[in-house]
Design an enzyme around this catalytic site. Structure first.
Site, short mmCIF file in Angstrom:
data_model
loop_
_atom_site.label_atom_id
_atom_site.label_comp_id
_atom_site.label_asym_id
_atom_site.label_seq_id
_atom_site.Cartn_x
_atom_site.Cartn_y
_atom_site.Cartn_z
N GLN A 293 47.99 74.57 17.11
CA GLN A 293 48.16 76.00 17.41
C GLN A 293 47.25 76.83 16.49
O GLN A 293 47.11 76.49 15.32
CB GLN A 293 49.62 76.41 17.20
CG GLN A 293 50.61 75.68 18.09
CD GLN A 293 50.64 76.20 19.51
OE1 GLN A 293 49.88 77.10 19.88
NE2 GLN A 293 51.51 75.63 20.33
N CYS B 77 34.97 88.70 12.64
CA CYS B 77 35.85 89.04 13.76
C CYS B 77 37.21 89.41 13.19
O CYS B 77 37.69 88.79 12.23
CB CYS B 77 35.96 87.81 14.68
SG CYS B 77 37.36 87.85 15.81
N GLU C 123 52.71 62.19 25.12
CA GLU C 123 51.49 63.00 25.12
C GLU C 123 50.37 62.19 25.77
O GLU C 123 50.29 60.98 25.61
CB GLU C 123 51.17 63.36 23.65
CG GLU C 123 49.74 63.75 23.34
CD GLU C 123 49.31 65.07 23.95
OE1 GLU C 123 50.07 66.04 23.90
OE2 GLU C 123 48.18 65.10 24.49
N CYS D 174 52.89 78.83 27.31
CA CYS D 174 51.85 79.80 26.96
C CYS D 174 51.40 80.56 28.21
O CYS D 174 50.39 81.23 28.20
CB CYS D 174 50.67 79.11 26.29
SG CYS D 174 49.97 77.78 27.27
N TYR E 123 54.80 66.62 26.18
CA TYR E 123 53.53 67.31 25.91
C TYR E 123 53.47 67.59 24.40
O TYR E 123 53.27 68.73 23.98
CB TYR E 123 53.42 68.61 26.70
CG TYR E 123 53.72 68.51 28.19
CD1 TYR E 123 52.70 68.24 29.10
CD2 TYR E 123 55.02 68.67 28.68
CE1 TYR E 123 52.96 68.15 30.46
CE2 TYR E 123 55.30 68.58 30.03
CZ TYR E 123 54.27 68.32 30.92
OH TYR E 123 54.54 68.25 32.26
N1 SAH Z 1 53.60 70.77 21.48
C1 SAH Z 1 52.28 70.66 20.91
C2 SAH Z 1 51.15 70.66 21.96
C3 SAH Z 1 51.22 71.69 23.05
S1 SAH Z 1 49.72 71.90 23.96
C4 SAH Z 1 52.03 71.75 19.90
O1 SAH Z 1 52.70 72.79 19.89
O2 SAH Z 1 51.15 71.58 19.05
C5 SAH Z 1 49.96 70.92 25.39
C6 SAH Z 1 49.72 69.44 25.16
O3 SAH Z 1 49.93 68.77 26.43
C7 SAH Z 1 48.31 69.06 24.73
O4 SAH Z 1 48.39 68.30 23.54
C8 SAH Z 1 47.77 68.22 25.91
O5 SAH Z 1 46.92 67.16 25.48
C9 SAH Z 1 49.05 67.69 26.52
N2 SAH Z 1 49.01 67.30 27.96
C10 SAH Z 1 48.30 67.88 28.96
N3 SAH Z 1 48.59 67.31 30.15
C11 SAH Z 1 49.53 66.34 29.90
C12 SAH Z 1 50.23 65.41 30.73
N4 SAH Z 1 50.04 65.37 32.04
N5 SAH Z 1 51.11 64.57 30.15
C13 SAH Z 1 51.33 64.62 28.79
N6 SAH Z 1 50.69 65.48 27.97
C14 SAH Z 1 49.80 66.33 28.51
#
Ligand code: SAH
Length: 391
Positions: A221, A97, A271, A346, A250
């Site tokens: 990511q 791919c 998280e 995103c 998050y």
């Molecule tokens: N900032 C991190 C993750 C972003 S993705 C990075 O860049 O790697 C979004 C994240 O939100 C995920 O890890 C998911 O598990 C978390 N998430 C989803 N719903 C949530 C909630 N209600 N409260 C806290 N975290 C949450």
């Protein structure tokens, strides 16, 4: 703009692009893709503040460091590996791919041919018989460490040892192999049970000078090159001086929290996913970062608790899933009144909705917005927005 969708499959640079649905713009020149994304973000967000030019990639191919292949047996073809045709469970054989890491694709092809020589049966979704279901390969962009996850329909894997030694002979760059058992009739790729059959069971990658442990199930990511650029932009927008109390909401495995920690007084990460919080705590330890605490909680509820306790918070980073943040979270934020908010998104649609909510009470204004192209050749866009409190 030319209608690339109508382009004949034969003229496409990818022979399965029509069926796969993974990338909507494989035949659109990269410059044009960036212009299209810029227009989309501008259209949605320019009413809030200045939208900077999108940051694209110098080399936009083969950026995906996480690659998934589904295995199947097809009459006349034998064992195949590839992708599900969009919105179906038909498997389209794929040899490589243009978006995926090339080494990962080679490993999947080797597993396909080893499965043939070891006479391993592929899992049949209709009957529940057979062994090999999926293969997941994750590559540490900076470290070169490679994890192979073999998703099997049963924990019994005959000739496991020989299979592992043959695979590692072909690809000495593999650092760990994990068996994940998924015996449920589900479209979820990974099951609950895991067994490490080679190496440590996880890989590490380096981002913004920090080392991150990545378990098979933790969110990470998919485009490391652009993630580094995105986090640098986010931390720049936070204008930290070394004294601030920072919330990373998050936070996943703690990537943003640990990137910002060196320039802040203290950082609090929150998280929901337990595995990710565990990785985040381990990552703080490995990087010897002492001014970070991670909490497993719903981000909205956690923020409300901080607001009720009248905590002093100077900066909030938030990086929610596609659905965006919640009114509970944002009401708590408006109550805490941090001087700066950095929103990483995103999904520009939910970002527009949430920026509308945050700015409607006149407490915040959007200073600047930067789109970052994390997903070339697809319609997905990542955006970083800086907000500051009004005096
Ligand atoms: N900032 C991190 C993750 C972003 S993705 C990075 O860049 O790697 C979004 C994240 O939100 C995920 O890890 C998911 O598990 C978390 N998430 C989803 N719903 C949530 C909630 N209600 N409260 C806290 N975290 C949450």
């Amino acid at each position: 703009m030319k209608d690339y969708k109508k382009q004949n499959q034969k003229n496409s640079r990818c022979e399965v692009s029509r069926k796969c649905g993974g990338c909507q713009n494989i035949d659109v020149p990269y410059k044009e893709q960036l212009a299209k994304k810029q227009r989309r973000v501008g259209g949605l967000l320019k009413g809030f503040g200045k939208v900077r030019p999108i940051i694209g990639m110098d080399q936009p191919l083969h950026y995906r460091n996480k690659v998934h292949a589904v295995f199947d047996f097809q009459k006349g073809r034998g064992i195949v590996s590839g992708i599900y045709q969009e919105r179906t469970h038909n498997v389209i054989p794929v040899d490589g791919c243009l978006l995926e890491d090339e080494k990962a694709d080679q490993i999947i092809l080797s597993i396909r041919s080893l499965a043939k020589s070891f006479k391993i049966k592929t899992y049949d979704e209709d009957t529940g018989y057979g062994l090999l279901r999926h293969v997941l390969v994750r590559v540490g962009h900076a470290t070169g460490q490679i994890m192979v996850v073999l998703v099997l329909g049963s924990p019994i894997f005959p000739s496991k040892k020989n299979f592992v030694s043959e695979l590692c002979k072909l690809h000495p760059e593999i650092t760990t192999i994990v068996v994940n058992v998924n015996n449920r009739r589900t479209s979820m790729v990974l099951g609950d049970k895991e067994q490490v059959i080679y190496g440590k069971g996880y890989i590490e990658d380096i981002l913004c000078g920090r080392t991150f442990k990545i378990s098979p199930k933790s969110f990470y990511q998919v485009n490391a090159v652009q993630t580094e650029i995105l986090y640098q932009k986010a931390v720049e927008y936070a204008r930290l001086t070394g004294k601030e109390t920072v919330v990373d909401a998050y936070c996943g495995i703690g990537t943003i929290a640990l990137t910002a920690a060196g320039q802040a007084g203290k950082v609090i990460g929150v998280e929901l996913n337990r595995d990710a919080v565990r990785d985040a705590v381990a990552n703080a330890r490995v990087n010897q970062v002492k001014n970070v605490d991670f909490y497993q909680n719903d981000a909205g509820r956690f923020m409300r608790q901080l607001a009720e306790a009248q905590e002093k918070v100077d900066v909030v980073f938030l990086d929610p899933p596609r659905s965006g943040s919640t009114e509970e979270f944002m009401d708590a934020l408006l109550c805490l009144r941090p001087a700066r908010v950095v929103y990483i998104s995103c999904n520009p649609e939910t970002l527009a909705r949430d920026l509308g909510y945050l700015t409607s009470k006149k407490q915040y204004r959007v200073e600047e917005i930067t789109p970052v192209d994390m997903f070339p050749f697809t319609d997905n866009i990542e955006v970083c927005a800086a907000l500051s409190g009004r005096k």
